[in-house]
Structure formats: structure tokens, C-alpha cells
Write a protein that holds these residues in place. Structure first.
Motif, short mmCIF file in Angstrom:
data_model
loop_
_atom_site.label_atom_id
_atom_site.label_comp_id
_atom_site.label_asym_id
_atom_site.label_seq_id
_atom_site.Cartn_x
_atom_site.Cartn_y
_atom_site.Cartn_z
N ASP A 8 23.25 -31.94 -11.72
CA ASP A 8 24.54 -31.37 -11.36
C ASP A 8 24.35 -30.61 -10.04
OD1 ASP A 8 26.69 -29.30 -11.28
OD2 ASP A 8 27.23 -30.25 -13.19
N LEU A 9 25.31 -30.69 -9.16
CA LEU A 9 25.23 -29.99 -7.87
C LEU A 9 24.98 -28.50 -8.07
CD1 LEU A 9 25.44 -30.09 -4.78
CD2 LEU A 9 27.93 -29.90 -5.04
N ARG A 10 25.46 -27.93 -9.17
CA ARG A 10 25.22 -26.51 -9.45
C ARG A 10 23.73 -26.21 -9.59
NH1 ARG A 10 30.12 -27.63 -12.05
NH2 ARG A 10 29.04 -28.49 -13.84
N CYS A 11 22.93 -27.22 -9.92
CA CYS A 11 21.49 -27.05 -10.08
C CYS A 11 20.71 -27.30 -8.80
CB CYS A 11 20.98 -28.00 -11.16
SG CYS A 11 21.72 -27.74 -12.77
N CYS A 12 21.40 -27.78 -7.77
CA CYS A 12 20.72 -28.04 -6.49
C CYS A 12 21.72 -27.75 -5.36
CB CYS A 12 20.16 -29.46 -6.42
SG CYS A 12 21.34 -30.77 -6.78
N ARG A 13 22.21 -26.54 -5.35
CA ARG A 13 23.24 -26.11 -4.39
C ARG A 13 22.83 -26.33 -2.93
NH1 ARG A 13 26.71 -21.71 -6.62
NH2 ARG A 13 26.49 -21.90 -8.86
N GLU A 14 21.55 -26.31 -2.68
CA GLU A 14 21.07 -26.49 -1.31
C GLU A 14 21.40 -27.89 -0.77
OE1 GLU A 14 17.79 -27.95 -3.98
OE2 GLU A 14 19.20 -26.28 -4.03
N THR A 40 32.47 -26.97 -2.55
CA THR A 40 32.11 -25.64 -3.03
C THR A 40 32.83 -25.32 -4.34
OG1 THR A 40 31.64 -24.91 -0.79
CG2 THR A 40 32.04 -23.18 -2.40
N THR A 41 34.04 -25.85 -4.53
CA THR A 41 34.75 -25.60 -5.79
C THR A 41 34.01 -26.25 -6.96
OG1 THR A 41 36.22 -27.53 -5.67
CG2 THR A 41 36.99 -25.50 -4.60
N HIS A 42 33.15 -27.22 -6.70
CA HIS A 42 32.39 -27.88 -7.76
C HIS A 42 31.24 -27.01 -8.25
CE1 HIS A 42 33.80 -32.19 -6.61
NE2 HIS A 42 34.73 -31.28 -6.35
N LEU A 43 31.01 -25.89 -7.59
CA LEU A 43 29.95 -24.96 -7.99
C LEU A 43 30.47 -23.84 -8.87
CD1 LEU A 43 28.26 -24.50 -4.49
CD2 LEU A 43 27.60 -26.11 -6.30
N GLU A 44 31.78 -23.73 -9.01
CA GLU A 44 32.39 -22.54 -9.60
C GLU A 44 32.47 -22.55 -11.12
OE1 GLU A 44 36.14 -22.33 -7.60
OE2 GLU A 44 35.20 -21.85 -5.68
N THR A 45 32.34 -23.68 -11.75
CA THR A 45 32.55 -23.76 -13.19
C THR A 45 31.67 -24.86 -13.77
OG1 THR A 45 34.19 -24.21 -14.91
CG2 THR A 45 34.52 -25.31 -12.81
N GLU A 46 31.49 -24.85 -15.08
CA GLU A 46 30.74 -25.92 -15.73
C GLU A 46 31.66 -27.04 -16.18
OE1 GLU A 46 27.67 -24.99 -18.46
OE2 GLU A 46 27.10 -23.20 -17.36
N ALA A 47 32.87 -27.02 -15.72
CA ALA A 47 33.84 -28.06 -16.07
C ALA A 47 34.13 -28.89 -14.82
CB ALA A 47 35.11 -27.41 -16.62
N ILE A 48 35.15 -29.70 -14.91
CA ILE A 48 35.58 -30.54 -13.79
C ILE A 48 36.43 -29.67 -12.86
CG2 ILE A 48 37.02 -32.55 -13.26
CD1 ILE A 48 36.06 -33.57 -16.10
N PRO A 49 36.22 -29.73 -11.54
CA PRO A 49 35.47 -30.72 -10.77
C PRO A 49 33.97 -30.46 -10.81
CG PRO A 49 36.38 -29.11 -9.26
CD PRO A 49 36.87 -28.75 -10.64
N THR A 50 33.24 -31.55 -10.75
CA THR A 50 31.78 -31.47 -10.73
C THR A 50 31.23 -32.64 -9.92
OG1 THR A 50 29.83 -31.11 -12.10
CG2 THR A 50 31.37 -32.79 -12.86
N THR A 51 30.04 -32.46 -9.39
CA THR A 51 29.37 -33.51 -8.62
C THR A 51 27.96 -33.68 -9.15
OG1 THR A 51 30.69 -33.18 -6.63
CG2 THR A 51 28.52 -34.15 -6.32
N LEU A 52 27.56 -34.92 -9.34
CA LEU A 52 26.18 -35.25 -9.69
C LEU A 52 25.46 -35.74 -8.45
CD1 LEU A 52 26.68 -37.23 -13.02
CD2 LEU A 52 26.18 -34.80 -12.72
N VAL A 53 24.20 -35.34 -8.33
CA VAL A 53 23.37 -35.70 -7.18
C VAL A 53 22.20 -36.54 -7.69
CG1 VAL A 53 22.00 -34.81 -5.26
CG2 VAL A 53 24.00 -33.53 -6.06
#
Length: 161
Positions: A8-14, A40-53
Motif C-alpha cells: 500500500d502506498l501508505r507503507c512506502c510514502r517515499e 496524497t489523499t490516498h495516504l489519509e485513510t485505510e479505506a478508498i482511495p488507495t494505491t498499491l505499489v
């Protein structure tokens, strides 16, 4: 290719700046600062929107997003697979299908029963992955195919970790 991991992008914000620049190169309807703001909005919550890397070793090699559109293509508010990108040198090597499967699993984990996507030129690719064409529509001034996939609840894995 080193083993492929999906995070999840939240796990690799860099990786956010890299992904925003990929999106800007591939789809030029928005400027880079707007793309970065949206991601950046994909970093704000554990719900959708989200991005996988997708990572191969320490290198980001692709990404895909799950987003909520209010009325895209005449459909009511729903979750869409979007921003599918794989670096050119790894296309047709399974990275895209892994990203799609990961996004489907994440959507199912979040209780989504049906996903949508639109494509201007990859309808056959998504059909091979089990997606079904719904209709033709004009999006971003170009013809597009709107597709859907009903998710199997058996896919219940967490994307981060």
C-alpha cells in the motif's frame, strides 16, 4: 526480475513523487502538482482511495489505484480501478496482472462487491483477467470501454505488509 511485492502506498510514502510523475507522463490531463495532491489523499485513510505499489527489490515498477467516482460514465457512485501503470521495460511480464489481482483483493477486503474501470485501448487485456465490457462511452474526449468485475469474497488478503 527480483521477487515482486505489492505494498500500500501508505507503507512506502517515499514513492509518491515517482508514482505522480509516472501518471503525469502517461495521462497528461492534469499537471503534476494536481496529480501529487490527489495521490496524497490516498495516504489519509485505510479505506478508498488507495494505491498499491509494485516493488521489484527496492525499485518501484508499477502502481494501481482504487478510487470512488460519483457518476462516471453514467453509473452511480462506485469504486473504480484506476491509474494502472507498469514501467515500460516490465510490461507483458506479469506485473500488471499482479497489480490488478492485488487491487481486486484489497477492494474485496474493504467490502466492495463490484469494481469498474475504463480503458481507452486495453479492453482485451482486462478481458483476459476476467473483466467484462459494459458499454462504450466518451471519456476525456476519447472513446473508452467501461468494464466491470464482480469480486469473489474468497480473496481476503491485506495489501500492506
Amino acid at each position: 526480475m527480483a521477487s515482486l511485492r505489492l505494498l500500500d502506498l501508505r507503507c512506502c510514502r517515499e514513492r509518491l513523487a515517482t508514482i505522480a510523475s509516472w501518471h503525469q507522463l502517461e495521462w497528461q490531463q492534469q499537471d503534476l502538482s494536481e496529480r501529487t495532491r490527489q495521490l496524497t489523499t490516498h495516504l489519509e485513510t485505510e479505506a478508498i482511495p488507495t494505491t498499491l505499489v509494485a516493488l521489484s527489490g527496492d525499485c518501484a515498477v508499477g502502481s494501481v489505484s482504487l478510487v470512488r467516482y460519483q457518476r462516471l460514465g453514467g453509473y452511480p457512485a462506485s469504486v473504480w480501478l484506476a491509474n494502472m501503470y507498469v514501467v515500460p521495460e516490465l510490461r507483458l511480464k506479469g506485473v500488471g496482472s499482479r497489480l490488478v489481482a492485488g487491487a481486486e483483493a484489497e477492494a474485496a477486503r474493504q467490502g466492495v462487491e463490484k469494481l469498474f474501470l475504463y480503458t481507452h485501448d486495453q479492453e482485451n487485456y482486462y478481458k483476459k483477467l476476467g473483466w467484462h465490457s459494459l458499454r462504450q462511452h466518451r471519456l476525456a474526449g476519447r472513446p473508452a470501454t467501461i468494464m466491470t468485475r464482480t469480486l469473489d469474497e474468497a480473496r481476503n488478503q491485506k495489501a500492506c505488509g
